[in-house]
Design a protein around this motif. Structure first.
Motif, mmCIF file in Angstrom:
data_model
loop_
_atom_site.group_PDB
_atom_site.id
_atom_site.type_symbol
_atom_site.label_atom_id
_atom_site.label_comp_id
_atom_site.label_asym_id
_atom_site.label_seq_id
_atom_site.Cartn_x
_atom_site.Cartn_y
_atom_site.Cartn_z
ATOM 1 N N ILE A 30 -29.871 -3.543 18.113
ATOM 2 C CA ILE A 30 -30.728 -2.672 17.301
ATOM 3 C C ILE A 30 -30.037 -2.539 15.957
ATOM 4 N N SER A 31 -30.724 -2.950 14.900
ATOM 5 C CA SER A 31 -30.058 -3.014 13.606
ATOM 6 C C SER A 31 -30.720 -2.197 12.505
ATOM 7 N N LYS A 32 -31.888 -1.632 12.774
ATOM 8 C CA LYS A 32 -32.606 -0.944 11.708
ATOM 9 C C LYS A 32 -33.283 0.295 12.261
ATOM 10 N N PHE A 33 -33.280 1.360 11.461
ATOM 11 C CA PHE A 33 -33.934 2.608 11.814
ATOM 12 C C PHE A 33 -34.911 2.955 10.703
ATOM 13 N N VAL A 34 -36.175 3.154 11.059
ATOM 14 C CA VAL A 34 -37.206 3.491 10.090
ATOM 15 C C VAL A 34 -37.719 4.889 10.429
ATOM 16 N N LEU A 35 -37.571 5.802 9.480
ATOM 17 C CA LEU A 35 -37.981 7.186 9.679
ATOM 18 C C LEU A 35 -39.166 7.485 8.778
ATOM 19 N N ALA A 36 -40.260 7.913 9.384
ATOM 20 C CA ALA A 36 -41.446 8.312 8.636
ATOM 21 C C ALA A 36 -41.719 9.777 8.931
ATOM 22 N N LEU A 42 -36.812 2.245 16.043
ATOM 23 C CA LEU A 42 -35.579 1.474 16.071
ATOM 24 C C LEU A 42 -36.000 0.015 16.224
ATOM 25 N N LEU A 43 -35.504 -0.843 15.328
ATOM 26 C CA LEU A 43 -35.909 -2.241 15.288
ATOM 27 C C LEU A 43 -34.739 -3.161 15.586
ATOM 28 N N LEU A 57 -28.247 8.036 9.622
ATOM 29 C CA LEU A 57 -29.608 7.724 9.198
ATOM 30 C C LEU A 57 -30.615 8.782 9.623
ATOM 31 N N THR A 58 -30.351 9.467 10.726
ATOM 32 C CA THR A 58 -31.296 10.484 11.175
ATOM 33 C C THR A 58 -31.253 11.723 10.296
ATOM 34 N N GLY A 59 -30.150 11.939 9.601
ATOM 35 C CA GLY A 59 -30.057 13.038 8.656
ATOM 36 C C GLY A 59 -30.196 14.404 9.287
#
Length: 93
Positions: A30-36, A42-43, A57-59
């Motif tokens: 798992i290398s990417k996290f996209v937060l909307a 998790l990608l 990244l989750t802040g």
């Protein structure tokens, strides 16, 4: 699964553990996290991110949003987490 539930599962683990997703018989990094605003993903990609990187990244924003795991633009259902401390791996299954 909600993002806050996933973070709670991993709360006591060291930050140098890396994240993987098991898809059929493959274990993918798992290398990417996209937060909307309404969800997050998790990608899978080339190099696995560490738990510390994921936590950064989750802040500090809202964590009461759905979390999904994706591979090749498909959502992969995850029903559990396998923790392999000797190998430093966290495998989402």
């Amino acid at each position: 699964m909600l993002l806050e539930d996933f973070l709670q599962l991993l709360a006591d683990l060291g930050g140098q553990n890396v994240l993987y997703l098991q898809v059929q018989d493959q274990t993918l990094p798992i290398s990417k996290f996209v937060l909307a605003r309404e969800d997050c993903q998790l990608l899978c990609g080339g190099q696995a991110m560490t738990l510390d990187q994921f936590r950064q990244l989750t802040g500090k924003g809202s964590k009461s949003i759905p979390l999904s795991f994706c591979w090749q633009e498909k959502e992969i259902p995850v029903y559990g987490v396998q923790i392999l401390p000797a190998e430093g791996k966290i495998i989402c299954k």
